[in-house]
Motif scaffolding. Structure first.
Motif, PDB file in Angstrom:
ATOM      1  N   ALA A  33       0.851  -1.193   0.000  1.00 36.89           N
ATOM      2  CA  ALA A  33       0.000   0.000   0.000  1.00 36.89           C
ATOM      3  C   ALA A  33       0.888   1.244   0.000  1.00 36.89           C
ATOM      4  O   ALA A  33       0.866   2.042   0.942  1.00 36.89           O
ATOM      5  CB  ALA A  33      -0.928  -0.009   1.211  1.00 36.89           C
ATOM      6  N   PRO A  34       1.684   1.444  -1.051  1.00 38.52           N
ATOM      7  CA  PRO A  34       2.650   2.555  -1.048  1.00 38.52           C
ATOM      8  C   PRO A  34       2.002   3.930  -1.034  1.00 38.52           C
ATOM      9  O   PRO A  34       2.619   4.892  -0.569  1.00 38.52           O
ATOM     10  CB  PRO A  34       3.452   2.326  -2.337  1.00 38.52           C
ATOM     11  N   GLU A  35       0.774   4.041  -1.541  1.00 46.38           N
ATOM     12  CA  GLU A  35       0.099   5.336  -1.514  1.00 46.38           C
ATOM     13  C   GLU A  35      -0.407   5.684  -0.117  1.00 46.38           C
ATOM     14  O   GLU A  35      -0.692   6.844   0.174  1.00 46.38           O
ATOM     15  CB  GLU A  35      -1.089   5.351  -2.483  1.00 46.38           C
ATOM     16  N   LEU A  36      -0.522   4.664   0.742  1.00 45.46           N
ATOM     17  CA  LEU A  36      -1.118   4.861   2.061  1.00 45.46           C
ATOM     18  C   LEU A  36      -0.097   4.870   3.187  1.00 45.46           C
ATOM     19  O   LEU A  36      -0.322   5.501   4.225  1.00 45.46           O
ATOM     20  CB  LEU A  36      -2.154   3.764   2.336  1.00 45.46           C
ATOM     21  N   LEU A  37       1.008   4.166   3.026  1.00 40.33           N
ATOM     22  CA  LEU A  37       1.955   3.963   4.120  1.00 40.33           C
ATOM     23  C   LEU A  37       3.338   4.475   3.741  1.00 40.33           C
ATOM     24  O   LEU A  37       3.784   4.328   2.601  1.00 40.33           O
ATOM     25  CB  LEU A  37       2.034   2.477   4.482  1.00 40.33           C
ATOM     26  N   GLY A  38       4.020   5.066   4.712  1.00 44.25           N
ATOM     27  CA  GLY A  38       5.354   5.598   4.468  1.00 44.25           C
ATOM     28  C   GLY A  38       6.257   5.401   5.665  1.00 44.25           C
ATOM     29  O   GLY A  38       5.833   4.969   6.747  1.00 44.25           O
ATOM     30  N   GLU A  39       7.508   5.752   5.488  1.00 40.75           N
ATOM     31  CA  GLU A  39       8.546   5.540   6.493  1.00 40.75           C
ATOM     32  C   GLU A  39       8.578   6.694   7.494  1.00 40.75           C
ATOM     33  O   GLU A  39       8.511   7.867   7.113  1.00 40.75           O
ATOM     34  CB  GLU A  39       9.893   5.421   5.782  1.00 40.75           C
ATOM     35  N   VAL A  40       8.678   6.355   8.766  1.00 38.26           N
ATOM     36  CA  VAL A  40       8.855   7.353   9.817  1.00 38.26           C
ATOM     37  C   VAL A  40      10.350   7.628   9.964  1.00 38.26           C
ATOM     38  O   VAL A  40      11.153   6.701  10.078  1.00 38.26           O
ATOM     39  CB  VAL A  40       8.269   6.866  11.156  1.00 38.26           C
ATOM     40  N   ALA A  41      10.730   8.884   9.955  1.00 37.57           N
ATOM     41  CA  ALA A  41      12.144   9.235  10.072  1.00 37.57           C
ATOM     42  C   ALA A  41      12.659   8.908  11.469  1.00 37.57           C
ATOM     43  O   ALA A  41      11.944   9.075  12.463  1.00 37.57           O
ATOM     44  CB  ALA A  41      12.342  10.717   9.782  1.00 37.57           C
ATOM     45  N   PRO A  42      13.903   8.430  11.579  1.00 39.55           N
ATOM     46  CA  PRO A  42      14.490   8.212  12.905  1.00 39.55           C
ATOM     47  C   PRO A  42      14.510   9.506  13.710  1.00 39.55           C
ATOM     48  O   PRO A  42      14.516  10.611  13.151  1.00 39.55           O
ATOM     49  CB  PRO A  42      15.911   7.734  12.587  1.00 39.55           C
ATOM     50  N   ALA A  43      14.543   9.363  15.012  1.00 45.81           N
ATOM     51  CA  ALA A  43      14.498  10.536  15.886  1.00 45.81           C
ATOM     52  C   ALA A  43      15.665  11.481  15.628  1.00 45.81           C
ATOM     53  O   ALA A  43      15.542  12.695  15.798  1.00 45.81           O
ATOM     54  CB  ALA A  43      14.500  10.079  17.348  1.00 45.81           C
ATOM     55  N   HIS A  44      16.801  10.940  15.208  1.00 45.59           N
ATOM     56  CA  HIS A  44      17.997  11.762  15.006  1.00 45.59           C
ATOM     57  C   HIS A  44      18.467  11.641  13.558  1.00 45.59           C
ATOM     58  O   HIS A  44      19.646  11.432  13.282  1.00 45.59           O
ATOM     59  CB  HIS A  44      19.097  11.330  15.981  1.00 45.59           C
ATOM     60  N   TRP A  45      17.525  11.804  12.615  1.00 49.19           N
ATOM     61  CA  TRP A  45      17.852  11.556  11.213  1.00 49.19           C
ATOM     62  C   TRP A  45      18.919  12.512  10.692  1.00 49.19           C
ATOM     63  O   TRP A  45      19.702  12.154   9.813  1.00 49.19           O
ATOM     64  CB  TRP A  45      16.607  11.626  10.342  1.00 49.19           C
ATOM     65  N   LYS A  46      19.000  13.726  11.214  1.00 46.99           N
ATOM     66  CA  LYS A  46      20.016  14.658  10.722  1.00 46.99           C
ATOM     67  C   LYS A  46      21.415  14.144  11.026  1.00 46.99           C
ATOM     68  O   LYS A  46      22.332  14.261  10.206  1.00 46.99           O
ATOM     69  CB  LYS A  46      19.804  16.045  11.326  1.00 46.99           C
ATOM     70  N   ALA A  47      21.580  13.563  12.209  1.00 49.06           N
ATOM     71  CA  ALA A  47      22.877  12.993  12.559  1.00 49.06           C
ATOM     72  C   ALA A  47      23.170  11.749  11.731  1.00 49.06           C
ATOM     73  O   ALA A  47      24.320  11.470  11.392  1.00 49.06           O
ATOM     74  CB  ALA A  47      22.918  12.655  14.046  1.00 49.06           C
ATOM     75  N   MET A  48      22.108  10.998  11.383  1.00 46.57           N
ATOM     76  CA  MET A  48      22.301   9.758  10.636  1.00 46.57           C
ATOM     77  C   MET A  48      22.535  10.011   9.150  1.00 46.57           C
ATOM     78  O   MET A  48      23.370   9.385   8.518  1.00 46.57           O
ATOM     79  CB  MET A  48      21.069   8.855  10.788  1.00 46.57           C
TER      80      MET A  48
END
Length: 444
Positions: A33-48
């Protein structure tokens, strides 16, 4: 019946998705269901991720619990999207996806089973099978239909409907296991399709099975871990001949010591858990949080793919992973475009922390999330406190920031509590030993 959906559109209610924090990052559901579901960014995505442009569809606040790796982009707006949502729910190996029944008038029983319209073609004679198995952590499985013998790539949940479909499409000649984590059911498929030959990296062979991994010592073809292309039977393929090879195996150790990738017609890369696509990053990625063997080794493996592409020997247009998202990549799929995609993921991988995650520790992490009332979870919460992020201290320091709900203060508190408990226990043990010694001396 109409109403205002959470994403602000007034539309007929076709059900409502919600992701629980038992979501542990398989990413399988997002393919259905790519139109409905997506990835949640990690809490510290800028560092990652640093300079990597974080894009992709944004998930809606309130559609997922803290700690979930997947969120809802928007709610279903049609019967087709409702069916996609039902399939995504069925695909989740952790039971983390919930679907509230639609208020729209859908005749009971009209939708049928979630997998009734699967398998489905991806392109040409390559199929995605559906029915991911929880025993393989919900890994995607694929089927290559070819006159010289069909290839099954990793294994879905065995069932009679799928067996009939495979029979109707010519059966199975080769069972290609990308790595040891996706090998459950291999004996059942081999018995169901006599004469089929199983392929697995020799370093991933399990002499004895356990609750989490199947015994695979009887796999017919066990390939080495040299970073050079070979046939399904292990015969070396000269690099200059790689573009002309219909099927080529390229060992890619790192995620596990025996991880394998399969190239088909220079167009499809079956990558197992070695590489996947991230719409959030807008590029290929690898799973640092789920690297079971050695991140530096996995990075070297990708560097080898870059070298093959830059030399004009390797190209692919599709990446078809076991976990994470599949994708038709931008460009023509030729070596130049492939090299560019691989250089981007290599640059990203080289900037991540070295090391690995012990599978046993990750299993404890997953179990404490899936069974929050268990003794294990209560023990974890005793140290880490209640609420999101309380299990992060179980994982190595370098991998915690990849969690969507990582809070360093919680980890620090948990480790201080663990140290205090350990110190107290050791002190008590020493004290008891001292008293026992005195008692023995007094008895003399």
């Amino acid at each position: 019946m109409t109403g205002t959906t959470r994403d602000g559109d007034t539309a007929q209610d076709w059900g409502r998705l919600h992701v629980m924090n038992t979501c542990c990052g398989a990413g399988t559901c997002r393919n259905f269901a790519p139109e409905l579901l997506g990835e949640v960014a990690p809490a510290h995505w800028k560092a990652m991720d640093g300079a990597v442009l974080n894009g992709g569809p944004a998930v809606l606040p309130g559609t997922y619990e803290e700690g979930a790796f997947t969120g809802v982009i928007r709610q279903p707006r049609s019967q087709a999207e409702l069916e996609a949502a039902r399939t995504a729910v069925a695909a989740c190996p952790f039971g983390a996806l919930r679907l509230k029944p639609p208020a729209a008038r859908v005749r009971p029983g009209s939708l049928g089973a979630p997998w009734r319209t699967w398998p489905r073609p991806i392109e040409d004679n390559v199929w995605v099978l559906g029915s991911p198995s929880r025993d393989n952590a919900g890994a995607m499985a694929y089927f290559i239909e070819r006159p010289d013998g069909n290839v099954l790539v990793d294994l879905p949940k065995p069932n009679d409907a799928l067996f009939r479909w495979l029979d109707e499409h010519g059966g199975v000649r080769w069972i290609f296991l990308t790595h040891r984590d996706h090998a459950e059911h291999h004996a059942e498929y081999a018995a169901r399709f006599p004469g089929s030959r199983r392929i697995l990296g020799a370093s991933d062979v399990n002499l004895r099975g356990n609750e989490y991994r199947a015994a695979t010592s009887d796999v017919e073809i066990q390939l080495g871990d040299q970073l050079s292309p070979v046939t399904l039977e292990g015969v070396p393929i000269p690099e200059a001949s790689l573009p002309d090879a219909e099927l080529a195996v390229i060992p890619q150790p790192g995620h596990t010591p025996g991880s394998l990738c399969l190239i088909y017609r220079g167009r499809f890369l079956f990558s197992g858990d070695h590489l996947a696509y991230s719409r959030r990053l807008g590029q290929l990625m690898a799973f640092r949080l789920q690297c079971w063997e050695n991140w530096d080794r996995q990075t070297r493996s990708v560097r080898r793919l870059v070298a093959l592409a830059e030399a004009g020997h390797l190209g692919f247009a599709w990446v078809l992973p076991g976990h994470g998202e599949w994708q038709r990549l931008d460009g023509d799929g030729g070596p130049r475009a492939t090299a560019e995609h691989l250089r981007r993921v290599l640059f990203w991988m080289e900037r991540q922390a070295s090391g690995h995650v012990s599978l046993s520790r990750y299993i404890l992490f997953v179990q404490s999330r899936m069974y929050p009332r268990s003794k294990l979870a209560r023990a974890m919460h005793l140290l880490g406190g209640k609420g999101h992020g309380s299990e992060a201290w179980l994982l190595p320091h370098a991998t915690r920031p990849y969690l969507p709900d990582h809070e360093p203060s919680r980890v620090k508190t948990a480790l201080l509590r663990a140290t205090a408990i350990t110190t107290t226990a050791l002190g008590a043990a020493v004290g008891l030993a001292f008293l026992a010694t005195r008692a023995v001396r007094a008895a003399r």
